[in-house]
Design a protein around this motif. Structure first.
Motif, PDB file in Angstrom:
ATOM      1  N   GLY A 156       3.094   0.108  -5.253  1.00  0.00           N
ATOM      2  CA  GLY A 156       3.350   1.902  -5.146  1.00  0.00           C
ATOM      3  C   GLY A 156       2.073   2.547  -4.627  1.00  0.00           C
ATOM      4  N   LEU A 157       0.918   2.148  -5.631  1.00  0.00           N
ATOM      5  CA  LEU A 157      -0.401   2.622  -5.434  1.00  0.00           C
ATOM      6  C   LEU A 157      -0.915   2.278  -3.889  1.00  0.00           C
ATOM      7  CD1 LEU A 157      -1.752   2.214  -8.894  1.00  0.00           C
ATOM      8  CD2 LEU A 157      -1.108   4.405  -7.597  1.00  0.00           C
ATOM      9  N   THR A 158      -0.889   0.911  -3.623  1.00  0.00           N
ATOM     10  CA  THR A 158      -1.411   0.354  -2.298  1.00  0.00           C
ATOM     11  C   THR A 158      -0.959   0.944  -1.172  1.00  0.00           C
ATOM     12  OG1 THR A 158      -2.112  -1.254  -3.737  1.00  0.00           O
ATOM     13  CG2 THR A 158      -2.651  -1.521  -1.431  1.00  0.00           C
ATOM     14  N   ALA A 159       0.343   0.594  -0.926  1.00  0.00           N
ATOM     15  CA  ALA A 159       0.953   0.852   0.234  1.00  0.00           C
ATOM     16  C   ALA A 159       0.886   2.168   1.235  1.00  0.00           C
ATOM     17  CB  ALA A 159       2.547   0.653   0.345  1.00  0.00           C
ATOM     18  N   PRO A 160       0.471   3.311   0.423  1.00  0.00           N
ATOM     19  CA  PRO A 160       0.343   4.573   0.941  1.00  0.00           C
ATOM     20  C   PRO A 160      -0.861   4.454   1.652  1.00  0.00           C
ATOM     21  CG  PRO A 160       1.526   4.887  -0.814  1.00  0.00           C
ATOM     22  CD  PRO A 160       1.203   3.504  -1.156  1.00  0.00           C
TER      23      PRO A 160
ATOM     24  N   ARG B 205      -0.050  -9.116  -0.221  1.00  0.00           N
ATOM     25  CA  ARG B 205       1.018  -9.534   0.756  1.00  0.00           C
ATOM     26  C   ARG B 205       2.247  -8.664   0.529  1.00  0.00           C
ATOM     27  NH1 ARG B 205       3.309 -10.925   5.372  1.00  0.00           N
ATOM     28  NH2 ARG B 205       5.313 -12.285   5.113  1.00  0.00           N
ATOM     29  N   VAL B 206       2.659  -8.390  -0.517  1.00  0.00           N
ATOM     30  CA  VAL B 206       3.529  -7.452  -1.055  1.00  0.00           C
ATOM     31  C   VAL B 206       3.112  -5.887  -0.370  1.00  0.00           C
ATOM     32  CG1 VAL B 206       4.985  -6.473  -2.702  1.00  0.00           C
ATOM     33  CG2 VAL B 206       4.313  -8.668  -3.051  1.00  0.00           C
ATOM     34  N   ALA B 207       2.248  -5.520  -0.713  1.00  0.00           N
ATOM     35  CA  ALA B 207       1.889  -3.972  -0.149  1.00  0.00           C
ATOM     36  C   ALA B 207       1.593  -4.047   1.231  1.00  0.00           C
ATOM     37  CB  ALA B 207       0.360  -3.738  -0.807  1.00  0.00           C
ATOM     38  N   ALA B 208       1.236  -5.224   1.924  1.00  0.00           N
ATOM     39  CA  ALA B 208       1.228  -5.048   3.345  1.00  0.00           C
ATOM     40  C   ALA B 208       2.588  -5.198   4.104  1.00  0.00           C
ATOM     41  CB  ALA B 208       0.694  -6.319   3.852  1.00  0.00           C
ATOM     42  N   LEU B 209       3.545  -5.659   3.328  1.00  0.00           N
ATOM     43  CA  LEU B 209       4.823  -5.603   3.686  1.00  0.00           C
ATOM     44  C   LEU B 209       5.288  -4.147   3.365  1.00  0.00           C
ATOM     45  CD1 LEU B 209       6.337  -9.155   2.670  1.00  0.00           C
ATOM     46  CD2 LEU B 209       5.810  -8.522   5.000  1.00  0.00           C
ATOM     47  N   ALA B 210       5.196  -3.729   2.295  1.00  0.00           N
ATOM     48  CA  ALA B 210       5.749  -2.440   1.976  1.00  0.00           C
ATOM     49  C   ALA B 210       5.206  -1.255   2.913  1.00  0.00           C
ATOM     50  CB  ALA B 210       5.306  -2.006   0.468  1.00  0.00           C
TER      51      ALA B 210
END
Length: 398
Positions: A42-46, A82-87
């Motif tokens: 939640g911090l990284t994706a934005p 990887r999860v943040a890149a997808l999000a």
């Protein structure tokens, strides 16, 4: 053995030179407070989405990003990059790599991105993230077979010594003669400069709001040496590191976009050429000195000296640690070098989201050198638990 640097390029105009062309971060929140409900993704994706937006057509389509590299220390595992890149919607084909060099993780991630670009990648997003608030509880196995929660992983074997960072900061202050008065004076300076930079709007272009959180939470007005002198030692009765002259435990993320010089020219964007990086080891008893040989290595590799460096960003984990390093370099952040050493405050004022802090240094250099047309050369450096140092030398281009 002397530390050696990875010289990315002797010539910043070389088409393969890695260049930072966009830099963003979240506000930094004190653990358990404003960002307490936001996990590492939640911090990284934005932040990743903001970088893609800054790059326009280059990163505006899925699968254009070659790699996402993130530093993280205490997160849930499962490869948050990887999860943040997808999000963030970067595309199913975009891989992610999560690295851990403790407090140097974010800077190490950007170093790896630079190596990827120098080897042929066109665009890598790199940085770091830490959510101390949502970090999982970890259990250590005891001799009797039971498991109990522990606060941190081991930094070093017992036969070498495994001090916590606070205890090590006290030992460093004693070994290098860094007084409590200087530490408190530096802490006051960090808060005042961070507040001044925020009031002047110097953080605005780099910040990505997270929900209703739009500003750094920790900087405090009204601090002075007299007030800080009342704080008790935090890590031992005879120590000089206190809650007032040390960093806070924090939540936050920071990342940059790294492209090759030929792409930067095609986009007609200014940026920071990554000239050299270094990582080194020092004795785990005094890990705060880790940046010293790392910085000296990148200066030697590039043929530069301190007269060339207009901006130095060092993670302010502890005032004692930063002052011991600047003493080694012959710099005076409380006097003649106040405008080049963490000139807009640092981790003592803003907070220290461990995995993100090294990347925060590069974001701050990007704002100072590129967004505001500051000095030509800048340095980022951080000390790492267990006795390591990471450094990066950048040059404004375009």
């Amino acid at each position: 053995m002397p530390a050696t640097a990875r010289l990315l390029t002797p010539d910043p105009t070389d088409p393969r030179t890695p260049v930072v062309v966009a830099a963003r971060r979240t506000p930094v929140g004190t653990a358990g407070r404003s960002l307490a409900a936001v996990d590492v993704v939640g911090l990284t994706a934005p932040v990743l989405r903001a970088l893609a937006g800054d790059l326009g057509d280059l990163a505006g389509h899925p699968d254009v990003v070659d790699e996402v590299v993130l530093g993280n220390c205490m997160g849930p595992g499962g490869d948050p990059a990887r999860v943040a890149a997808l999000a963030a919607g970067l595309g199913l084909a975009v891989p992610g790599l999560t690295v851990d060099r403790q407090c140097g993780s974010g800077l190490e991630a950007i170093s790896l991105a630079a190596l990827h670009v120098a080897a042929g990648d066109r665009l890598v997003l790199a940085g770091g993230v830490e959510s101390a608030s949502t970090a999982p509880t970890r259990l250590a196995l005891q001799p009797d077979g039971s498991r109990v929660p522990y606060d941190r992983a081991r930094f070093s074997p017992d036969d070498i010594g495994d001090p916590g960072m606070g205890e090590a900061a006290d030992a460093l202050a004693l070994a290098r003669g860094v007084s409590r008065e200087r530490q408190d004076a530096y802490a006051v300076r960090s808060h005042r400069r961070a507040l001044g930079a925020s009031a002047a709007g110097w953080f605005d272009a780099e910040l990505v709001p997270i929900g209703a959180v739009e500003r750094d939470e920790r900087p405090r007005a009204g601090l002075d040496p007299t007030r800080l002198a009342r704080f008790r030692p935090a890590f031992g009765p005879d120590g000089t590191a206190t809650a007032g002259n040390s960093c806070g435990i924090s939540d936050g993320a920071a990342a940059v976009a790294v492209v090759d010089e030929s792409t930067r020219r095609a986009l007609d964007l200014p940026g920071l050429a990554i000239r050299a990086t270094a990582s080194t080891g020092v004795h785990p008893a005094l890990p705060g000195l880790g940046p010293v040989p790392a910085v000296e290595a990148v200066l030697k590799a590039t043929g530069l000296d301190w007269d060339d460096i207009g901006a130095l960003e060092v993670t302010e984990a502890f005032a004692a640690q930063l002052l011991a390093c600047t003493d080694e370099w012959g710099l005076d952040p409380l006097g003649a070098d106040a405008e080049r050493v963490c000139p807009e405050g640092g981790a003592i004022a803003l907070g220290h989201p461990w995995g993100a802090s090294g990347a925060l240094l590069v974001v701050r250099l990007f704002s100072q050198l590129v967004r505001r047309g500051g000095p030509r050369f800048g340095l980022a450096a951080c000390a790492v638990g267990g006795g390591q140092g990471v450094a990066m030398l950048v040059e404004r281009v375009g």
